[in-house]
Design a protein around this motif. Structure first.
Motif, PDB file in Angstrom:
ATOM      1  N   VAL A   1       0.814  -1.217   0.000  1.00  0.00           N
ATOM      2  CA  VAL A   1       0.000   0.000   0.000  1.00  0.00           C
ATOM      3  C   VAL A   1       0.850   1.272   0.000  1.00  0.00           C
ATOM      4  CG1 VAL A   1      -0.248   0.413   2.502  1.00  0.00           C
ATOM      5  CG2 VAL A   1      -2.158   0.906   0.974  1.00  0.00           C
ATOM      6  N   ARG A   2       2.177   1.109   0.086  1.00  0.00           N
ATOM      7  CA  ARG A   2       3.061   2.272   0.239  1.00  0.00           C
ATOM      8  C   ARG A   2       2.897   3.273  -0.905  1.00  0.00           C
ATOM      9  NH1 ARG A   2       8.033  -0.046  -0.228  1.00  0.00           N
ATOM     10  NH2 ARG A   2       7.851  -0.722   1.943  1.00  0.00           N
ATOM     11  N   THR A   3       2.978   2.798  -2.142  1.00  0.00           N
ATOM     12  CA  THR A   3       2.926   3.699  -3.287  1.00  0.00           C
ATOM     13  C   THR A   3       1.564   4.371  -3.405  1.00  0.00           C
ATOM     14  OG1 THR A   3       4.558   2.368  -4.482  1.00  0.00           O
ATOM     15  CG2 THR A   3       3.216   3.862  -5.782  1.00  0.00           C
ATOM     16  N   LEU A   4       0.496   3.602  -3.182  1.00  0.00           N
ATOM     17  CA  LEU A   4      -0.852   4.179  -3.223  1.00  0.00           C
ATOM     18  C   LEU A   4      -0.998   5.277  -2.166  1.00  0.00           C
ATOM     19  CD1 LEU A   4      -3.038   0.954  -3.598  1.00  0.00           C
ATOM     20  CD2 LEU A   4      -2.827   2.791  -5.284  1.00  0.00           C
ATOM     21  N   SER A   5      -0.549   4.991  -0.962  1.00  0.00           N
ATOM     22  CA  SER A   5      -0.632   5.962   0.119  1.00  0.00           C
ATOM     23  C   SER A   5       0.145   7.225  -0.212  1.00  0.00           C
ATOM     24  CB  SER A   5      -0.109   5.331   1.414  1.00  0.00           C
ATOM     25  OG  SER A   5       0.026   6.295   2.427  1.00  0.00           O
TER      26      SER A   5
ATOM     27  N   LEU B   1      11.437  -0.525  14.815  1.00  0.00           N
ATOM     28  CA  LEU B   1      11.000   0.332  13.713  1.00  0.00           C
ATOM     29  C   LEU B   1      10.570   1.701  14.218  1.00  0.00           C
ATOM     30  CD1 LEU B   1      10.336   0.580  10.685  1.00  0.00           C
ATOM     31  CD2 LEU B   1       8.056  -0.308  11.201  1.00  0.00           C
ATOM     32  N   VAL B   2      10.012   1.761  15.418  1.00  0.00           N
ATOM     33  CA  VAL B   2       9.560   3.050  15.968  1.00  0.00           C
ATOM     34  C   VAL B   2      10.761   3.993  16.086  1.00  0.00           C
ATOM     35  CG1 VAL B   2       8.427   4.207  17.889  1.00  0.00           C
ATOM     36  CG2 VAL B   2       7.743   1.874  17.259  1.00  0.00           C
ATOM     37  N   ARG B   3      11.835   3.515  16.693  1.00  0.00           N
ATOM     38  CA  ARG B   3      13.021   4.346  16.872  1.00  0.00           C
ATOM     39  C   ARG B   3      13.660   4.703  15.511  1.00  0.00           C
ATOM     40  NH1 ARG B   3      16.679   6.080  20.520  1.00  0.00           N
ATOM     41  NH2 ARG B   3      18.852   6.226  19.864  1.00  0.00           N
ATOM     42  N   GLU B   4      13.731   3.709  14.615  1.00  0.00           N
ATOM     43  CA  GLU B   4      14.342   3.960  13.315  1.00  0.00           C
ATOM     44  C   GLU B   4      13.610   5.073  12.564  1.00  0.00           C
ATOM     45  OE1 GLU B   4      15.056   1.645   9.038  1.00  0.00           O
ATOM     46  OE2 GLU B   4      14.638   0.477  10.845  1.00  0.00           O
ATOM     47  N   CYS B   5      12.291   5.026  12.580  1.00  0.00           N
ATOM     48  CA  CYS B   5      11.520   6.044  11.868  1.00  0.00           C
ATOM     49  C   CYS B   5      11.598   7.396  12.570  1.00  0.00           C
ATOM     50  CB  CYS B   5      10.064   5.598  11.741  1.00  0.00           C
ATOM     51  SG  CYS B   5       9.824   4.194  10.633  1.00  0.00           S
ATOM     52  N   ALA B   6      11.566   7.370  13.897  1.00  0.00           N
ATOM     53  CA  ALA B   6      11.644   8.641  14.637  1.00  0.00           C
ATOM     54  C   ALA B   6      12.986   9.325  14.408  1.00  0.00           C
ATOM     55  CB  ALA B   6      11.425   8.389  16.122  1.00  0.00           C
TER      56      ALA B   6
ATOM     57  N   ALA C   1       8.458  13.437   2.398  1.00  0.00           N
ATOM     58  CA  ALA C   1       8.719  14.053   1.106  1.00  0.00           C
ATOM     59  C   ALA C   1       7.437  14.208   0.291  1.00  0.00           C
ATOM     60  CB  ALA C   1       9.738  13.213   0.325  1.00  0.00           C
ATOM     61  N   ALA C   2       6.494  13.272   0.482  1.00  0.00           N
ATOM     62  CA  ALA C   2       5.226  13.348  -0.231  1.00  0.00           C
ATOM     63  C   ALA C   2       4.326  14.449   0.320  1.00  0.00           C
ATOM     64  CB  ALA C   2       4.502  12.007  -0.162  1.00  0.00           C
ATOM     65  N   GLY C   3       4.544  14.825   1.588  1.00  0.00           N
ATOM     66  CA  GLY C   3       3.760  15.909   2.160  1.00  0.00           C
ATOM     67  C   GLY C   3       3.249  15.681   3.560  1.00  0.00           C
TER      68      GLY C   3
ATOM     69  N   SER D   1      10.591   0.996   7.157  1.00  0.00           N
ATOM     70  CA  SER D   1      11.963   1.454   7.390  1.00  0.00           C
ATOM     71  C   SER D   1      11.948   2.962   7.594  1.00  0.00           C
ATOM     72  CB  SER D   1      12.852   1.110   6.189  1.00  0.00           C
ATOM     73  OG  SER D   1      12.467   1.878   5.049  1.00  0.00           O
ATOM     74  N   GLY D   2      13.077   3.471   8.067  1.00  0.00           N
ATOM     75  CA  GLY D   2      13.208   4.909   8.211  1.00  0.00           C
ATOM     76  C   GLY D   2      13.092   5.626   6.877  1.00  0.00           C
ATOM     77  N   SER D   3      13.624   5.015   5.822  1.00  0.00           N
ATOM     78  CA  SER D   3      13.537   5.658   4.505  1.00  0.00           C
ATOM     79  C   SER D   3      12.091   5.718   4.014  1.00  0.00           C
ATOM     80  CB  SER D   3      14.413   4.922   3.489  1.00  0.00           C
ATOM     81  OG  SER D   3      14.005   3.576   3.342  1.00  0.00           O
ATOM     82  N   ASP D   4      11.277   4.715   4.382  1.00  0.00           N
ATOM     83  CA  ASP D   4       9.859   4.766   4.028  1.00  0.00           C
ATOM     84  C   ASP D   4       9.178   5.937   4.731  1.00  0.00           C
ATOM     85  OD1 ASP D   4      10.126   2.455   2.503  1.00  0.00           O
ATOM     86  OD2 ASP D   4       9.439   1.127   4.106  1.00  0.00           O
TER      87      ASP D   4
END
Length: 341
Positions: free
Chosen positions: A275-279, A332-337, A313-315, A304-307
């Motif tokens: 669903v990443r690209t659709l989102s 994953l929580v820490r990586e994204c934060a 970047a998308a807004g 991932s953090g890059s996701d």
């Protein structure tokens, strides 16, 4: 290796719903014994003000993982900047028949057709009040929906009931009109029905604001399966009815990415990597229409953090996690934060 990477193979041998309940129950027990902090990374401190709310960082828990507010304190200990609980409905309901959750490990995806199974809004509100996280001022959003037995024409009545019930205890309220697992619910995203719904909610919120002396932020959660015309109409209505933020997105009914996999054709909402690209596309379209007038919470396919950075970047201003936690664990929580700090 993390503690979760050692536990995951055993959990993935179980039925997904059974594994979900076992993992959350074990986490509760570990937290009660003061052991959970030894197995999860330290939280990222990155204070943010979002819609007037003091977030601990830019990563929140998405609705659906803790439908009834049974695991608030343990989930808060994972390092989230805020939590969203629900979806809750006015009356308790069992949801759809089991099995109703399917793990597609090859695609880092989950299909669910839970159907808003929950103990009802009153039980959830009581649990929120009892949580230490809420008592200490943690930011908790309550996600509200309609009962399956309520005709779609009377949906606004259920949302107004939910709004009134959660108003005093919630940091913000999310109106969920985008789950594919309650019959006809997504029809509420159409212009006429959405206008009518938001008009009813706006009237109720105005009265509640006067009653409680505080204006609680109101968010709308939408689907990823919207065409550009739908997105533009929704964006206009968000502005017209002074919705404070939009959550993009819920699960998808699109199956092309997983149709070849076991369980790939199961009915329900697909979440996780597919669903990443659709989102991201919906977030980009909303950003084009809304600019900086209404902030966006990005959800869907963050593993991932890059996701998470892609969502920004998308807004999106902040993000929420759910399926990524199942596949990647609390790290994953820490990586994204950190990626968004």
């Amino acid at each position: 290796m993390s503690a979760y990477s050692l536990l995951r193979p055993g959990l993935f041998c179980l039925d997904p719903e059974q594994a979900h309940n076992l993992a959350l129950g074990s986490m509760d027990r570990a937290h009660a014994l003061g052991l959970l902090s030894h197995f999860v990374p330290k939280p990222v401190i990155d204070p943010q003000i979002f819609c007037g709310l003091p977030l601990g960082n830019r990563v929140g828990l998405a609705a659906g993982l803790d439908k009834d507010g049974k695991h608030i304190d343990a989930l808060a200990a994972l390092g989230f900047g805020f939590l969203e609980i629900g979806t809750v409905t006015p009356l308790p309901q069992p949801g759809n028949p089991k099995p109703r959750m399917f793990r597609l490990s090859q695609a880092d995806a989950i299909i669910n057709r839970m159907g808003f199974n929950n103990d009802g809004v009153d039980a959830c509100v009581a649990r929120v009040k009892a949580s230490r996280y809420w008592q200490s001022g943690g930011v908790i959003g309550l996600n509200i929906g309609k009962n399956a037995s309520t005709p779609i024409e009377a949906a606004a009545d259920d949302y107004v009931i939910g709004l009134k019930k959660v108003y005093a205890v919630s940091s913000y309220i999310t109106v969920n009109i985008s789950s594919p697992n309650t019959k006809n619910l997504r029809a509420l995203q159409g212009e006429d029905m959405l206008r009518s719904l938001l008009s009813s909610i706006q009237l109720a919120r105005t009265a509640l604001c006067d009653e409680h002396g505080v204006r609680k932020p109101l968010f709308l959660k939408i689907a990823p399966d919207l065409d550009p015309t739908d997105i533009r109409l929704i964006a206009d209505l968000l502005l017209e009815f002074e919705i404070d933020a939009v959550i993009a997105t819920n699960t998808t009914i699109e199956r092309s990415a997983v149709a070849h996999l076991e369980h790939g054709a199961e009915a329900g909402g697909l979440s996780g990597a597919p669903v990443r690209t659709l989102s991201n596309s919906v977030i980009e379209s909303l950003k084009q229409h809304l600019g900086s007038r209404i902030p966006i919470i990005g959800v869907g396919g963050i593993l991932s953090g890059s996701d998470a950075q892609e969502k920004r970047a998308a807004g999106a201003s902040v993000v929420q996690l759910y399926s990524g936690l199942i596949f990647k664990g609390p790290e994953l929580v820490r990586e994204c934060a950190l990626a968004l700090k």
